[in-house]
Design a protein around this motif. Structure first.
Motif, PDB file in Angstrom:
ATOM      1  N   LEU A 264     -54.188   8.112-107.327  1.00  0.00           N
ATOM      2  CA  LEU A 264     -54.002   8.469-108.725  1.00  0.00           C
ATOM      3  C   LEU A 264     -53.232   7.368-109.453  1.00  0.00           C
ATOM      4  O   LEU A 264     -52.391   6.694-108.850  1.00  0.00           O
ATOM      5  N   PRO A 265     -53.490   7.170-110.742  1.00  0.00           N
ATOM      6  CA  PRO A 265     -52.735   6.167-111.508  1.00  0.00           C
ATOM      7  C   PRO A 265     -51.245   6.496-111.497  1.00  0.00           C
ATOM      8  O   PRO A 265     -50.861   7.672-111.620  1.00  0.00           O
ATOM      9  N   SER A 266     -50.418   5.481-111.346  1.00  0.00           N
ATOM     10  CA  SER A 266     -48.973   5.693-111.341  1.00  0.00           C
ATOM     11  C   SER A 266     -48.502   6.134-112.719  1.00  0.00           C
ATOM     12  O   SER A 266     -49.165   5.881-113.730  1.00  0.00           O
ATOM     13  N   SER A 267     -47.360   6.781-112.756  1.00  0.00           N
ATOM     14  CA  SER A 267     -46.807   7.226-114.040  1.00  0.00           C
ATOM     15  C   SER A 267     -46.503   6.027-114.932  1.00  0.00           C
ATOM     16  O   SER A 267     -46.659   6.092-116.155  1.00  0.00           O
ATOM     17  N   ALA A 268     -46.073   4.907-114.312  1.00  0.00           N
ATOM     18  CA  ALA A 268     -45.780   3.699-115.093  1.00  0.00           C
ATOM     19  C   ALA A 268     -47.049   3.174-115.763  1.00  0.00           C
ATOM     20  O   ALA A 268     -47.020   2.766-116.934  1.00  0.00           O
ATOM     21  N   LEU A 269     -48.153   3.182-115.026  1.00  0.00           N
ATOM     22  CA  LEU A 269     -49.420   2.706-115.585  1.00  0.00           C
ATOM     23  C   LEU A 269     -49.887   3.622-116.715  1.00  0.00           C
ATOM     24  O   LEU A 269     -50.371   3.156-117.745  1.00  0.00           O
ATOM     25  N   ARG A 270     -49.689   4.915-116.533  1.00  0.00           N
ATOM     26  CA  ARG A 270     -50.126   5.868-117.562  1.00  0.00           C
ATOM     27  C   ARG A 270     -49.270   5.758-118.812  1.00  0.00           C
ATOM     28  O   ARG A 270     -49.746   5.969-119.931  1.00  0.00           O
ATOM     29  N   GLN A 271     -48.011   5.424-118.636  1.00  0.00           N
ATOM     30  CA  GLN A 271     -47.136   5.230-119.804  1.00  0.00           C
ATOM     31  C   GLN A 271     -47.462   3.932-120.527  1.00  0.00           C
ATOM     32  O   GLN A 271     -47.369   3.842-121.752  1.00  0.00           O
ATOM     33  N   GLN A 272     -47.888   2.920-119.764  1.00  0.00           N
ATOM     34  CA  GLN A 272     -48.182   1.616-120.347  1.00  0.00           C
ATOM     35  C   GLN A 272     -49.507   1.615-121.114  1.00  0.00           C
ATOM     36  O   GLN A 272     -49.648   0.939-122.128  1.00  0.00           O
ATOM     37  N   TYR A 273     -50.486   2.406-120.627  1.00  0.00           N
ATOM     38  CA  TYR A 273     -51.812   2.440-121.265  1.00  0.00           C
ATOM     39  C   TYR A 273     -52.250   3.889-121.530  1.00  0.00           C
ATOM     40  O   TYR A 273     -53.258   4.350-120.995  1.00  0.00           O
ATOM     41  N   PRO A 274     -51.477   4.614-122.332  1.00  0.00           N
ATOM     42  CA  PRO A 274     -51.778   6.038-122.538  1.00  0.00           C
ATOM     43  C   PRO A 274     -53.150   6.282-123.164  1.00  0.00           C
ATOM     44  O   PRO A 274     -53.857   7.216-122.769  1.00  0.00           O
ATOM     45  N   GLU A 275     -53.545   5.460-124.137  1.00  0.00           N
ATOM     46  CA  GLU A 275     -54.820   5.682-124.817  1.00  0.00           C
ATOM     47  C   GLU A 275     -56.009   5.395-123.902  1.00  0.00           C
ATOM     48  O   GLU A 275     -57.020   6.095-123.955  1.00  0.00           O
ATOM     49  N   VAL A 276     -55.861   4.387-123.062  1.00  0.00           N
ATOM     50  CA  VAL A 276     -56.957   4.028-122.149  1.00  0.00           C
ATOM     51  C   VAL A 276     -57.146   5.098-121.084  1.00  0.00           C
ATOM     52  O   VAL A 276     -58.280   5.464-120.735  1.00  0.00           O
TER      53      VAL A 276
END
Length: 414
Positions: A264-276
């Motif tokens: 699963l995508p890390s929380s850091a990655l999801r925070q960095q690219y929320p729209e994507v």
């Protein structure tokens, strides 16, 4: 016509001084200096020809720049097909000077020659389609680029000329993706991976990122998900920190591949690219909870955008992971209630779970359909076990009945 003479003089100075980067800029079809020079000359004389002013250039360069400017003139007149033909004609004298020059400075103009040719081919094909004619320039462009690739790889006079090769590979692969002729990529890839090709790390980082991006996409088509994840992760890691648009393109393929591998995508990655990553949030939730209905609903509502991104068929494969998660929850509950028969999952329980969480499509699933879902999970190696049709149970292995998704994906690709 002094403006055009000044342009030709600048080209001459670049050739004399072997200033490849400046010449690369001048040869861009969108170069304001080149466009302005040609437009000024055309406005002064409608029958203007660039040949006279270009005669002061060295042999080979004179012919090339004459045809290049004729190409720009055709573009300004709105005749893209003629512009493409002129660009192809200009290629021959350019490849001649590329061969004959003993210095590697010519790799820089080679970059623009290659990119110009693809851009003009795409414009010419768009013009042809609009007029109801056959669009065949981009396919021809792929053939022309093979000539460029061959010459750069031979690197006559200077092995440093091989530095032009990877950019040509990238542009060629981009064309093959657009034309859906991916089989043509194989020979290029074999050459890149051969000993005669320069070390991969010797190329500019931007070219390496582009190559790895396309290698990741090709690996997806071959169901080689570990390889796809490695290539796309490389592209994301090395992408320029300000290139948000390119990072978004990479993530559109990397995230589905990672999900198929159970990552699963890390929380850091999801925070960095929320729209994507936002479109994947409901799919991730469905995988975590086994909510088949949520998965089906998301795939239906996002179908158009996923198809446009080219990830719909890839994401559709996640349905098995969601069904497996639901079956695992059923197995866990059944094991608590009846520990002695923990390995024997009643299919009626799985049927109830599918009908409850499967959405409208699953509310009326009969036992034959449930057995089909269970059998598919076993066949695809998402579950270790077998079905007892007589007793209406799925008998799962006592040890590791639900292998990791990464192992499932590897087995699926083999």
């Amino acid at each position: 016509m002094s403006n055009f003479n000044s342009f030709v003089q600048n080209v001459l100075e670049c050739v004399k001084r072997q200033n490849g980067r400046q010449l690369q800029s001048l040869l861009d079809i969108n170069s304001p200096e080149a466009q302005g020079a040609v437009m000024s000359a055309r406005s002064l004389n409608p029958r203007w020809s660039p040949a006279g002013a270009c005669n002061r250039l060295p042999e080979g360069w004179a012919e090339f720049i004459t045809l290049h400017c004729a190409c720009l003139s055709a573009l300004q007149e709105g005749n893209r097909a003629d512009a493409y033909d002129k660009a192809v004609s200009a290629l021959q004298p350019f490849l001649r000077v590329f061969r004959e020059d003993e210095s590697a400075w010519v790799i820089f103009p080679m970059h623009n020659v290659v990119h110009n040719l693809r851009a003009i081919a795409e414009a010419a094909d768009a013009e042809a389609r609009a007029a109801g004619r056959r669009a065949d320039k981009l396919a021809d462009c792929g053939d022309q680029l093979r000539k460029c690739f061959s010459v750069s790889l031979q690197a006559p006079g200077n092995k440093g000329k091989k530095a032009a090769a990877l950019d040509i590979v990238n542009v060629s692969i981009k064309i093959y993706f657009k034309l859906n002729t991916l089989r043509l990529c194989k020979n290029l890839i074999r050459t890149v991976e051969s000993k005669q090709f320069p070390p991969f790390e010797s190329f500019p980082i931007s070219q390496r990122v582009t190559y790895k991006f396309y290698m990741g996409r090709l690996a997806v088509f071959d169901d080689s998900y570990e390889e796809a994840e490695a290539s796309l992760s490389y592209a994301l890691r090395h992408c320029h920190r300000t290139a948000d648009r390119n990072k978004a393109r990479i993530l559109k393929y990397l995230v589905p591949v990672a999900l198929l591998l159970g990552r699963l995508p890390s929380s850091a990655l999801r925070q960095q690219y929320p729209e994507v990553l936002a479109p994947y949030d409901p799919l991730i939730l469905a995988i975590k909870t086994g909510d088949v209905g949520l998965f089906n609903q998301t795939m239906a509502t996002q179908q158009t955008s996923f198809i446009k991104d080219g990830t719909y068929l890839l994401l559709e494969k996640l349905q098995l992971a969601v069904q497996r998660r639901l079956l695992r929850k059923v197995w866990a509950i059944h094991a608590q209630i009846d520990p002695a028969k923990a390995a024997q999952i009643p299919l009626s329980w799985f049927q109830y779970a599918l009908c409850t969480l499967g959405g409208d499509e699953s509310r009326a699933m009969d036992m034959d359909e449930v057995e089909c879902v269970a059998a598919n999970l076993i066949f695809r190696k998402y579950v270790k076990g077998y079905i007892s049709h007589k007793n209406k149970v799925m008998v799962v292995a006592k040890n590791d009945p639900f292998p990791s998704l990464a192992m499932v994906a590897l087995n699926d690709a083999s």
